[in-house]
Design a protein around this motif. Structure first.
Motif, mmCIF file in Angstrom:
data_model
loop_
_atom_site.group_PDB
_atom_site.id
_atom_site.type_symbol
_atom_site.label_atom_id
_atom_site.label_comp_id
_atom_site.label_asym_id
_atom_site.label_seq_id
_atom_site.Cartn_x
_atom_site.Cartn_y
_atom_site.Cartn_z
ATOM 1 N N GLU A 126 -24.335 0.466 10.611
ATOM 2 C CA GLU A 126 -25.087 1.397 11.996
ATOM 3 C C GLU A 126 -24.309 2.692 11.873
ATOM 4 N N ARG A 127 -25.685 3.557 11.781
ATOM 5 C CA ARG A 127 -25.288 4.948 11.885
ATOM 6 C C ARG A 127 -25.534 5.627 13.195
ATOM 7 N N GLY A 128 -24.912 6.636 13.400
ATOM 8 C CA GLY A 128 -24.950 7.490 15.041
ATOM 9 C C GLY A 128 -23.955 6.583 15.813
ATOM 10 N N GLY A 129 -23.820 7.100 16.981
ATOM 11 C CA GLY A 129 -23.103 6.391 17.918
ATOM 12 C C GLY A 129 -21.631 6.674 17.836
ATOM 13 N N ARG A 130 -20.778 6.387 18.534
ATOM 14 C CA ARG A 130 -19.423 6.472 18.407
ATOM 15 C C ARG A 130 -18.645 6.097 17.208
ATOM 16 N N PRO A 131 -18.136 6.871 16.427
ATOM 17 C CA PRO A 131 -17.353 6.558 15.408
ATOM 18 C C PRO A 131 -16.371 5.211 15.531
ATOM 19 N N MET A 132 -15.778 4.768 14.537
ATOM 20 C CA MET A 132 -14.833 3.368 14.568
ATOM 21 C C MET A 132 -13.465 4.080 15.036
ATOM 22 N N ALA A 133 -13.133 3.515 16.180
ATOM 23 C CA ALA A 133 -11.838 3.741 16.765
ATOM 24 C C ALA A 133 -10.613 3.426 16.177
ATOM 25 N N ALA A 134 -9.556 4.240 15.850
ATOM 26 C CA ALA A 134 -8.293 4.179 15.304
ATOM 27 C C ALA A 134 -7.450 3.633 16.204
ATOM 28 N N ALA A 135 -6.884 2.152 16.119
ATOM 29 C CA ALA A 135 -5.834 1.738 16.924
ATOM 30 C C ALA A 135 -4.510 1.868 16.441
ATOM 31 N N ARG A 136 -3.407 2.018 17.325
ATOM 32 C CA ARG A 136 -2.062 2.050 16.908
ATOM 33 C C ARG A 136 -1.373 0.692 17.085
ATOM 34 N N SER A 137 -0.797 0.101 16.376
ATOM 35 C CA SER A 137 -0.280 -1.270 16.309
ATOM 36 C C SER A 137 1.100 -1.324 16.058
ATOM 37 N N ARG A 138 1.716 -2.361 16.314
ATOM 38 C CA ARG A 138 3.309 -2.436 15.951
ATOM 39 C C ARG A 138 3.713 -2.394 14.651
ATOM 40 N N TRP A 139 2.402 -2.668 13.577
ATOM 41 C CA TRP A 139 2.795 -2.680 12.271
ATOM 42 C C TRP A 139 2.507 -1.318 11.704
ATOM 43 N N ALA A 140 2.429 -0.320 12.381
ATOM 44 C CA ALA A 140 1.970 1.162 11.942
ATOM 45 C C ALA A 140 2.954 1.528 10.705
ATOM 46 N N TRP A 141 4.152 1.442 10.834
ATOM 47 C CA TRP A 141 5.003 1.794 9.702
ATOM 48 C C TRP A 141 4.824 1.203 8.520
ATOM 49 N N LEU A 142 4.505 -0.261 8.869
ATOM 50 C CA LEU A 142 4.296 -1.103 7.606
ATOM 51 C C LEU A 142 3.196 -0.737 6.814
ATOM 52 N N MET A 143 2.283 -0.275 7.494
ATOM 53 C CA MET A 143 0.702 0.284 6.985
ATOM 54 C C MET A 143 1.109 1.582 6.140
ATOM 55 N N THR A 144 1.971 2.293 6.709
ATOM 56 C CA THR A 144 2.205 3.461 5.936
ATOM 57 C C THR A 144 3.138 3.281 4.736
ATOM 58 N N GLY A 145 3.900 2.084 4.828
ATOM 59 C CA GLY A 145 4.643 2.023 3.685
ATOM 60 C C GLY A 145 3.756 1.126 2.661
ATOM 61 N N TYR A 146 2.787 0.528 2.965
ATOM 62 C CA TYR A 146 1.916 -0.202 1.963
ATOM 63 C C TYR A 146 1.028 0.951 1.381
ATOM 64 N N ALA A 147 0.500 1.905 2.084
ATOM 65 C CA ALA A 147 -0.434 2.843 1.482
ATOM 66 C C ALA A 147 0.460 3.723 0.921
ATOM 67 N N GLY A 148 1.540 4.180 1.242
ATOM 68 C CA GLY A 148 2.283 5.129 0.458
ATOM 69 C C GLY A 148 2.789 4.358 -0.838
ATOM 70 N N LEU A 149 3.229 3.126 -0.979
ATOM 71 C CA LEU A 149 3.612 2.581 -2.176
ATOM 72 C C LEU A 149 2.457 2.589 -3.167
ATOM 73 N N VAL A 150 1.321 2.272 -2.594
ATOM 74 C CA VAL A 150 0.141 2.408 -3.827
ATOM 75 C C VAL A 150 0.054 3.705 -4.429
ATOM 76 N N VAL A 151 0.148 4.807 -3.522
ATOM 77 C CA VAL A 151 -0.094 6.254 -3.864
ATOM 78 C C VAL A 151 0.956 6.527 -4.994
ATOM 79 N N THR A 152 2.299 5.960 -4.588
ATOM 80 C CA THR A 152 3.329 6.271 -5.287
ATOM 81 C C THR A 152 3.284 5.681 -6.741
ATOM 82 N N LEU A 153 2.691 4.351 -6.774
ATOM 83 C CA LEU A 153 2.847 3.824 -8.208
ATOM 84 C C LEU A 153 1.542 4.245 -8.954
ATOM 85 N N ALA A 154 0.557 4.569 -8.278
ATOM 86 C CA ALA A 154 -0.646 4.729 -9.086
ATOM 87 C C ALA A 154 -0.744 6.198 -9.297
#
Length: 530
Positions: free
Chosen positions: A267-295
């Motif tokens: 679906e193009r146009g309209g409102r963009p996807m909303a970015a939601a904050r969850s209680r696992w936010a720091w875990l997500m940061t760690g996961y993405a940061g670990l991939v960038v660090t290793l790669a």
């Protein structure tokens, strides 16, 4: 007038047909190699390595495919829909592994995980009973290639998730779907075409890889082609192996097209996807940061550490000569490829009918051909031409081992890379602008120089950067086709890693990584608009 128009159409089709024929000729040469009798060589291959080659290639395709899917889709979903610390930085940092050649990350991984490397040495100190493991296990090959190639899936899946729009997910939630169910049943199927396209790119790069699997001593069809050519001196057998590898590539393309079909989800146009904050936010940061660090961060830091120790000894006249040769090759071949791609894009614009589209698609399909496959096809074809020229004129070897053979491989391999930016730039130019210039009395060449060229210049520069850097990093075709003495940085890295000289390979590797950051920077700038 009609005759003149027909003649012009014929001339345009001939030019496009010649470029398409350049792609088809190496493929036809490989297929013609099956006419020769290589039964003895094949009996030797069947008795020794053939089934292992098939097993290793299949294992690599399945393993890297799953790894690239898991990393690319999960990271794309997190960046597109979740709000977590460092999201803005990680959004573009997850593309940095595109600048890291697979063969460079491979030797950093092997050295780091080797018995005398820092990982196993630390484990023996912490755990006296530790017996060690093999740094060249297939698992590490799959992990290495997954870390290098996941950005293809991540980049396209991220765009697909961002363009779906918020309304679709809201409707799924209103119908009682939880976050994971909405992702699995709505967002993921809608993004399937983009994910399939990214996965196809990752798998084609996996099948074409030569440097990384050589570092791991993990035999696949690409290494078997090289050994048949330079070890057994059986060029016909190498051609037959190359044609089998080409069959794998075409099968992967067919499966991708069949799986995607005519789907155009999103679906193009309209409102963009909303970015939601969850209680696992720091875990997500760690996961993405670990991939960038290793790669990227960890291997780049390791290369920098080695390079600082080697700069006094390694930065000699030979390194400077190879660096200049690599740069010269990238610029000169890049200009040739971009020039031909511009001609092809202009021809398609002038005559946008079905036959021209078929010829353009054929001329730009060379990116799916592994460099080793192209090299074998070109050498066999050029060797036949050399023999005929020698018979007619008494000339010695003229084409094989020349820069012409290497440039032809680059044109076939990277035409699609240049064609995309040039075509996009031409689409932004309205025909009315050129017609206005002609109406004001400007000759055709003057109108093109003063109106068309300034408007398409950004696309041409982008194409030249992308192609030039890909040429500088390209290993298999350069290794097999280069003239005597024309060693590049990629070839030097292969020679040093084949001898286990990891630290000496750091300086040329770091140079290629630094150069590879340029197209990543351009890509990040474009993606910021989404």
């Amino acid at each position: 007038m009609r005759v003149t128009a027909d003649r012009r159409v014929d001339r345009y089709l001939i030019i496009a047909g010649v470029l398409a024929l350049a792609v088809l000729l190496p493929v036809s040469v490989l297929l013609s190699a099956w006419r020769g009798d290589e039964s003895e060589t094949w009996r030797h291959l069947v008795d020794t390595v053939l089934w292992r080659l098939l097993g290793h290639t299949a294992l690599l395709v399945i393993g890297v495919g799953l790894g690239a899917l898991l990393l690319g889709v999960s990271l794309a979903w997190l960046v597109a829909t979740q709000d977590f610390p460092g999201r803005r930085v990680l959004d573009w940092a997850l593309l940095l592994p595109l600048a890291m050649p697979a063969y460079v990350l491979a030797f950093v991984v092997v050295q780091g995980l080797d018995y005398s490397g820092p990982v196993q040495s630390a484990l023996r100190q912490w755990w006296p009973g530790f017996s060690g493991f093999s740094a060249r296990h297939p698992f590490w090959v799959i992990v290495t290639l997954s870390l290098v190639f996941y950005p293809y899936v991540y980049m396209l899946a991220r765009l697909a998730f961002l363009t779906q729009g918020r309304a679709v997910m809201e409707q799924a939630r209103l119908l009682g779907r939880g976050p994971w169910a909405a992702f699995a049943q709505v967002a993921l199927p809608m993004a399937r075409p983009a994910i399939a396209a990214g996965l196809a790119l990752a798998l084609m790069e996996t099948l074409a890889d030569f440097g990384a699997v050589s570092v791991f001593n993990f035999d696949t069809f690409t290494t078997a082609i090289y050994k048949s050519w330079y070890g057994l001196f059986k060029l016909a057998a190498a051609a037959q192996l190359a044609s089998l590898l080409l069959l794998f590539v075409l099968l992967a393309l067919w499966l991708e097209r069949r799986g995607r079909g005519r789907a155009r989800y999103g679906e193009r146009g309209g409102r963009p996807m909303a970015a939601a904050r969850s209680r696992w936010a720091w875990l997500m940061t760690g996961y993405a940061g670990l991939v960038v660090t290793l790669a990227f961060l960890l291997p780049a830091g390791r290369l920098l550490y080695w390079a600082l120790d080697e700069v006094a000894r390694g930065l000699d006249a030979r390194f400077v000569s190879m660096a200049l040769r690599t740069l010269t090759l990238g610029i000169s071949a890049g200009v040739l490829v971009v020039g031909l791609a511009s001609v092809l894009a202009w021809l398609q614009r002038l005559r946008p009918h079905r036959l021209m589209r078929v010829l353009v698609r054929t001329a730009t399909m060379g990116y799916a051909l592994p460099g080793s496959v192209l090299a074998v096809g070109i050498v066999i074809g050029f060797a036949a031409i050399d023999r005929q020229l020698g018979h007619w004129f008494g000339w010695k070897q003229l084409l094989v081992g020349s820069l012409g053979a290497l440039f032809l491989a680059y044109v076939i391999r990277f035409m699609a890379v240049a064609f995309g930016p040039v075509e996009s730039a031409l689409e932004r130019v309205r025909p009315a602008l050129l017609e206005a210039a002609r109406t004001l009395g400007a000759p055709p060449l003057d109108a093109a120089r003063r109106v068309l060229l300034p408007m398409v210049a950004p696309g041409l520069v982008t194409a030249l950067l992308l192609v030039g850097i890909d040429i500088m990093k390209e290993m298999p075709a350069t290794l097999l086709l280069r003239p005597f003495g024309w060693d590049t940085l990629a070839v030097r890295i292969y020679e040093l890693t084949a001898e286990g000289e990891w630290q000496r390979a750091a300086l040329p590797s770091l140079a290629l990584v630094a150069v590879g950051l340029l197209p990543v920077y351009l890509l990040v700038r474009r993606l910021r608009h989404f």
